[in-house]
Every structure is written in structure tokens, then in C-alpha cells.
Design a protein around this motif. Structure first.
Motif, mmCIF file in Angstrom:
data_model
loop_
_atom_site.group_PDB
_atom_site.id
_atom_site.type_symbol
_atom_site.label_atom_id
_atom_site.label_comp_id
_atom_site.label_asym_id
_atom_site.label_seq_id
_atom_site.Cartn_x
_atom_site.Cartn_y
_atom_site.Cartn_z
ATOM 1 N N VAL A 15 0.876 -1.175 0.000
ATOM 2 C CA VAL A 15 0.000 0.000 0.000
ATOM 3 C C VAL A 15 0.910 1.220 0.000
ATOM 4 O O VAL A 15 1.660 1.449 0.948
ATOM 5 C CB VAL A 15 -0.921 0.000 1.236
ATOM 6 C CG1 VAL A 15 -1.785 1.270 1.246
ATOM 7 C CG2 VAL A 15 -1.795 -1.243 1.256
ATOM 8 N N VAL A 16 0.851 2.000 -1.073
ATOM 9 C CA VAL A 16 1.831 3.083 -1.250
ATOM 10 C C VAL A 16 1.120 4.411 -1.485
ATOM 11 O O VAL A 16 -0.013 4.455 -1.967
ATOM 12 C CB VAL A 16 2.781 2.770 -2.422
ATOM 13 C CG1 VAL A 16 3.378 1.375 -2.276
ATOM 14 C CG2 VAL A 16 2.063 2.885 -3.767
ATOM 15 N N GLY A 17 1.791 5.484 -1.134
ATOM 16 C CA GLY A 17 1.239 6.815 -1.373
ATOM 17 C C GLY A 17 1.834 7.844 -0.442
ATOM 18 O O GLY A 17 2.794 7.578 0.295
ATOM 19 N N THR A 18 1.261 9.027 -0.476
ATOM 20 C CA THR A 18 1.745 10.127 0.372
ATOM 21 C C THR A 18 1.027 10.073 1.709
ATOM 22 O O THR A 18 -0.064 10.619 1.868
ATOM 23 C CB THR A 18 1.509 11.474 -0.335
ATOM 24 O OG1 THR A 18 0.125 11.557 -0.721
ATOM 25 C CG2 THR A 18 2.372 11.602 -1.579
ATOM 26 N N THR A 42 3.395 -0.989 4.002
ATOM 27 C CA THR A 42 3.035 0.385 3.644
ATOM 28 C C THR A 42 4.302 1.154 3.293
ATOM 29 O O THR A 42 5.305 1.075 4.012
ATOM 30 C CB THR A 42 2.291 1.078 4.800
ATOM 31 O OG1 THR A 42 3.036 0.922 6.010
ATOM 32 C CG2 THR A 42 0.902 0.480 4.981
ATOM 33 N N VAL A 43 4.246 1.879 2.188
ATOM 34 C CA VAL A 43 5.410 2.624 1.698
ATOM 35 C C VAL A 43 5.027 4.088 1.555
ATOM 36 O O VAL A 43 4.102 4.437 0.803
ATOM 37 C CB VAL A 43 5.902 2.076 0.346
ATOM 38 C CG1 VAL A 43 7.145 2.843 -0.118
ATOM 39 C CG2 VAL A 43 6.194 0.584 0.440
ATOM 40 N N HIS A 57 9.949 4.151 5.318
ATOM 41 C CA HIS A 57 10.072 5.603 5.429
ATOM 42 C C HIS A 57 10.414 6.212 4.062
ATOM 43 O O HIS A 57 11.104 5.587 3.246
ATOM 44 C CB HIS A 57 11.169 5.940 6.448
ATOM 45 C CG HIS A 57 11.178 7.366 6.886
ATOM 46 N ND1 HIS A 57 11.751 8.373 6.136
ATOM 47 C CD2 HIS A 57 10.672 7.965 8.013
ATOM 48 C CE1 HIS A 57 11.608 9.526 6.769
ATOM 49 N NE2 HIS A 57 10.954 9.308 7.907
ATOM 50 N N PRO A 58 9.951 7.448 3.800
ATOM 51 C CA PRO A 58 10.275 8.095 2.522
ATOM 52 C C PRO A 58 11.775 8.154 2.228
ATOM 53 O O PRO A 58 12.185 8.045 1.068
ATOM 54 C CB PRO A 58 9.684 9.500 2.685
ATOM 55 C CG PRO A 58 8.602 9.350 3.687
ATOM 56 C CD PRO A 58 9.059 8.283 4.621
ATOM 57 N N ARG A 59 12.571 8.327 3.260
ATOM 58 C CA ARG A 59 14.017 8.443 3.020
ATOM 59 C C ARG A 59 14.619 7.112 2.577
ATOM 60 O O ARG A 59 15.607 7.097 1.824
ATOM 61 C CB ARG A 59 14.713 8.988 4.270
ATOM 62 C CG ARG A 59 14.344 10.442 4.548
ATOM 63 C CD ARG A 59 15.266 11.119 5.544
ATOM 64 N NE ARG A 59 14.879 12.516 5.727
ATOM 65 C CZ ARG A 59 15.261 13.521 4.938
ATOM 66 N NH1 ARG A 59 16.062 13.273 3.907
ATOM 67 N NH2 ARG A 59 14.855 14.746 5.180
ATOM 68 N N GLU A 60 14.016 6.025 3.014
ATOM 69 C CA GLU A 60 14.476 4.726 2.542
ATOM 70 C C GLU A 60 14.198 4.571 1.049
ATOM 71 O O GLU A 60 15.025 4.053 0.291
ATOM 72 C CB GLU A 60 13.799 3.598 3.325
ATOM 73 C CG GLU A 60 14.285 2.214 2.922
ATOM 74 C CD GLU A 60 13.651 1.107 3.732
ATOM 75 O OE1 GLU A 60 13.733 -0.063 3.283
ATOM 76 O OE2 GLU A 60 13.065 1.390 4.803
ATOM 77 N N VAL A 61 13.033 5.040 0.629
ATOM 78 C CA VAL A 61 12.697 5.016 -0.799
ATOM 79 C C VAL A 61 13.636 5.950 -1.558
ATOM 80 O O VAL A 61 14.178 5.589 -2.608
ATOM 81 C CB VAL A 61 11.232 5.436 -1.024
ATOM 82 C CG1 VAL A 61 10.911 5.460 -2.523
ATOM 83 C CG2 VAL A 61 10.274 4.510 -0.294
ATOM 84 N N ILE A 102 -1.109 -1.229 -4.438
ATOM 85 C CA ILE A 102 -2.293 -0.380 -4.507
ATOM 86 C C ILE A 102 -1.944 0.998 -3.973
ATOM 87 O O ILE A 102 -1.131 1.147 -3.056
ATOM 88 C CB ILE A 102 -3.476 -0.989 -3.714
ATOM 89 C CG1 ILE A 102 -4.743 -0.152 -3.901
ATOM 90 C CG2 ILE A 102 -3.130 -1.170 -2.248
ATOM 91 C CD1 ILE A 102 -6.002 -0.820 -3.344
ATOM 92 N N SER A 103 -2.562 2.022 -4.573
ATOM 93 C CA SER A 103 -2.377 3.385 -4.109
ATOM 94 C C SER A 103 -3.675 4.153 -4.295
ATOM 95 O O SER A 103 -4.595 3.690 -4.977
ATOM 96 C CB SER A 103 -1.244 4.070 -4.886
ATOM 97 O OG SER A 103 -0.979 5.354 -4.351
ATOM 98 N N ALA A 104 -3.738 5.325 -3.678
ATOM 99 C CA ALA A 104 -4.906 6.195 -3.816
ATOM 100 C C ALA A 104 -4.435 7.633 -3.731
ATOM 101 O O ALA A 104 -3.577 7.966 -2.908
ATOM 102 C CB ALA A 104 -5.938 5.910 -2.728
ATOM 103 N N GLY A 105 -4.996 8.485 -4.592
ATOM 104 C CA GLY A 105 -4.593 9.879 -4.554
ATOM 105 C C GLY A 105 -5.159 10.676 -5.707
ATOM 106 O O GLY A 105 -5.936 10.160 -6.533
#
Length: 419
Positions: A15-18, A42-43, A57-61, A102-105
């Protein structure tokens, strides 16, 4: 209700997104999926720098970006979002437990998540819940198998509508991950073929002769069709290609709506699979309904293919450019190549007595290919006095294909790529 998980327990739903702006909605999706018994990762793709409660965490990405974390967290919001999309595309390809994603935005979140989805192989479940899903989604989906679901309301909070939409999306992904399709029992090598309405007769004749020996995958040459076929080549899923209809090239060079991009045919310089090509529908550039044809082309020879598609005849000068483009691509190919020129016309409406019959334009096309083509033992140009839809022409294509795959090199490649 808990789903019976047929896949390995190591497979996870991503599950990915902002999460800084869509955290409530994304965690709701996670909760729905976890209730089915699947493991969830979750990413967070946020670039705000806020504290994250996601698994990744975003920094890992961001560290997966080719220029490193600093390329993402540069201080400029616009470039940060674009860079994060690049970083996530690289990141997701390093994961070995992706059962689905999956993502949503909104438009921004959709642009962040879908490049990575497109980078995943065909068949990996991909769901994008988006506020822009009811419009033109080509830039997001491209040649991939992304499921786009319109969010109806904005992806902002959980309400009586978003709860239903997000829940449906979550359970759709969970079902795909938990119950993947059975491995195909098809043992025939798969080959790709391109077609258009005006080359259908040729395509059908070729498929009829080859379908007992090959799994024939036909692609409609509408831009994304050519991209999809070449994505499968890049994925090692095709034993060879009969690129009968190369009409996406005029659209790229002249400005039509069915371009597959400037990289059309480049994939064969990376993979040495057998390639047979032809000039299918190079007599035309494609537009939408008649009133959508750009003003600068209104004076040209136009043909109403149907209410939604208008065709424009390519000129001799344009055909020369198209021929030069094709020859360059053919010369760079690594595998065995046979390219066929149908001197009797390149489409159903290019033969004598038809609206696009233009011997001068065709001659410019054929001569440009021949002049710039570098022949060799594995690379041949073949001119035949037939229209592309004549039976004798399709017979020649099939004969050439069978002769090519008799060689040890071609056979070994076909076996490697058999489903």
C-alpha cells in the motif's frame, strides 16, 4: 471475511502513497487488506519531511534514486515529487515479496505511484484509486495492466462514498494477490503481431497459418499497442515478432494521435529475437473525429474511417522520413531480420482505385528504406509486387518466418521465451 491465501506467505500487498496527506485513506486500505489475512507493507512517498508511521520511510525510498537521497529532498517541491517517483520506480524493482500494489490519490499521487506500477511485470496485480481515473489515463497506465478506479469523491477522508470505493479497491487487490491465476499450460512459444483495421486481412491470414504452432498475441497499433508488445519483448515473454503494421511511426513523426513514441522498434536492438516487419498502414496519420484534425492539416487528403477516427494521407516527403526512420531501427537490430515491402500498397485503402492510392508517396517510402537499409546474412529486405492484404503477401511472411526459426539461433531463443 478471510480469503484462503493460495500464494506463498512471503508475498505481500504493498500500500503506497503520500502518507502525510492521504494517511487516513491509505491506512484504511491497509486495514481492509489485513482483514483478509494478507501481509501488508506500507510505503510512504511523502516529500514533506514529516514523521512517517508507514512500514517504509520516505528516506528509505529516496535512497534508491540514481543520484541518492539528496536528489529527492532537494528543497524544491516540484522536483522533489518527480524525483520521488523515479526513486520509487527503482525501489519497487528491488523488492522480492511484491504480491500486488495499490495506491490512492489525486493527480500528484497518481503520478508518483504509477511509474513504479508500470515497471512491474505484466500479471502483478496493480490498483490505482484516483481522482483522474475517469479521464484520459494513458499517461498513467501506458502499456501496463494497471487497474484504474475512479474515486468518485476526492481522496480526502473516509465518508459513505470513499469507504465503499476504497474498500472495493482493497478487496479487489486482496483477491488478486490471494488467488493468482494458475500457471498457463500453454507450451507453444508466444509471438507478437501488429494489426490495424486496414491490415486485418493480412494479419488474420498469418495467424491462421501459425496459430497451431505459436501462441499468437495480436496488438492493435494504436500507440499503446506497440508499446505493450515491446514491453513483453523486454520482459522476455515473446519468441519473436511479426510487426506487420508499423503505422505508429507516421503518427510519431507527423503528429498523429497513435504514436508509440520515438523509441518504437528500439527494443530489438536490446534483444536478439527474430523480427519480421512490413509497411502496414504507413500511408496514414491518425486523428480523432474530423473536427479534431489540427488546422494546419485541414487542407490535406483526409478519410473518415469512422465517426471517431480520421485518417490523413502521408505525403512523399513524410514517407521519405518514415522510411529513413525505419531503416535506422532495422540496422540496429541484433537478431535475424526480414522486412517486407508490399509494392501493391501498404493498406486496404492504398491499392489502385482506393482513396489513399499514391504511387509517388509509396515509392518515396520504399526507396528511403532501401537506400538506408544495411543488408547482411541475417538482415534482408524483400520487395514483393503485392498489396499487403493479398494472400500471396501473407504467405510470404509466413514462409520467411518459418525459414528464420529453423536456424539454431532462432530456435534456441524461441525455446527460452516459451510460456
Amino acid at each position: 471475511m478471510q480469503l484462503p491465501v493460495a500464494a506463498s506467505s512471503t508475498r505481500a500487498a504493498y500500500v503506497v502513497g503520500t502518507f502525510d496527506t492521504k494517511g487516513r485513506e491509505l491506512f484504511f486500505i491497509r486495514q481492509c487488506i489485513e482483514k483478509t489475512g494478507l501481509r501488508v507493507v506500507t510505503v510512504d512517498l511523502s516529500t514533506s519531511g514529516r514523521t512517517s508511521t508507514a512500514s517504509v520511510h520516505p528516506r528509505e525510498v529516496a535512497r534508491s534514486h540514481p543520484q541518492g537521497e539528496s536528489a529527492v529532498f532537494s528543497g524544491d517541491r516540484g522536483s522533489a515529487v518527480s524525483a520521488m517517483a523515479v526513486a520509487f520506480e527503482h525501489y519497487i524493482q528491488t523488492r522480492r515479496d511484491v504480491g500486488g500494489i495499490i495506491s490512492a490519490g489525486g493527480s500528484g499521487g497518481t503520478s508518483l505511484a504509477t511509474p513504479a506500477m508500470r515497471a512491474l511485470p505484466i500479471g502483478v496485480p496493480k490498483v490505482m484509486v484516483s481522482t483522474v481515473a475517469s479521464g484520459d489515463t494513458r499517461q498513467y497506465v501506458g502499456p501496463s495492466d494497471i487497474c484504474m478506479m475512479y474515486s468518485v469523491t476526492d481522496v480526502q477522508g473516509i465518508n459513505r462514498i470513499s469507504e465503499k470505493v476504497l474498500s472495493n479497491a482493497a478487496h479487489a487487490l486482496a483477491g488478486m494477490v490471494a488467488q493468482p491465476p494458475a500457471q498457463s499450460i500453454e507450451t507453444k512459444p508466444a509471438i507478437g503481431l501488429t494489426m490495424f483495421g486496414v491490415t486485418t486481412t493480412c494479419l488474420q491470414a498469418v495467424v491462421k497459418q501459425l496459430e497451431n504452432e505459436y501462441d499468437c498475441l495480436v496488438f492493435h497499433a494504436t500507440g499503446v499497442g506497440g508499446q505493450s508488445m515491446e514491453k513483453l519483448v523486454d520482459s522476455g515473454l515473446l519468441a519473436g515478432v511479426l510487426d506487420i503494421t508499423t503505422t505508429e511511426i507516421p503518427d510519431e513523426l507527423v503528429g498523429g494521435v497513435f504514436s508509440a513514441g520515438a523509441s518504437r522498434m528500439d527494443v530489438y536492438a536490446r534483444h536478439d529475437i527474430p523480427y519480421i516487419g512490413s509497411c502496414g498502414a504507413l500511408d496514414m496519420v491518425n486523428f480523432g473525429a474530423l473536427d479534431t484534425v489540427p488546422e494546419k492539416f485541414k487542407h490535406r487528403l483526409l478519410y473518415k474511417h469512422n465517426a471517431s477516427v480520421t485518417l490523413m494521407r502521408t505525403t512523399a516527403q513524410e514517407c521519405q522520413q518514415i522510411g529513413e526512420f525505419i531503416a535506422r531501427k532495422l540496422n540496429a537490430m541484433r537478431g535475424p531480420v526480414r522486412f517486407f515491402i508490399p509494392e501493391g500498397g501498404v493498406s486496404a485503402i492504398d491499392k489502385a482505385g482506393q482513396p489513399f492510392h499514391d504511387p509517388e508517396a509509396d515509392r518515396a517510402l520504399f526507396e528511403a528504406i532501401e537506400k538506408n537499409f544495411r543488408a547482411g546474412s541475417q538482415r534482408q529486405l524483400i520487395r514483393l509486387p503485392y498489396n499487403i492484404n493479398d494472400e500471396a503477401f501473407s504467405d510470404a511472411l509466413v514462409k520467411a518466418w518459418r525459414e528464420m526459426v529453423k536456424t539454431p539461433h532462432a530456435l534456441s531463443q524461441a525455446k527460452k521465451r516459451a510460456f
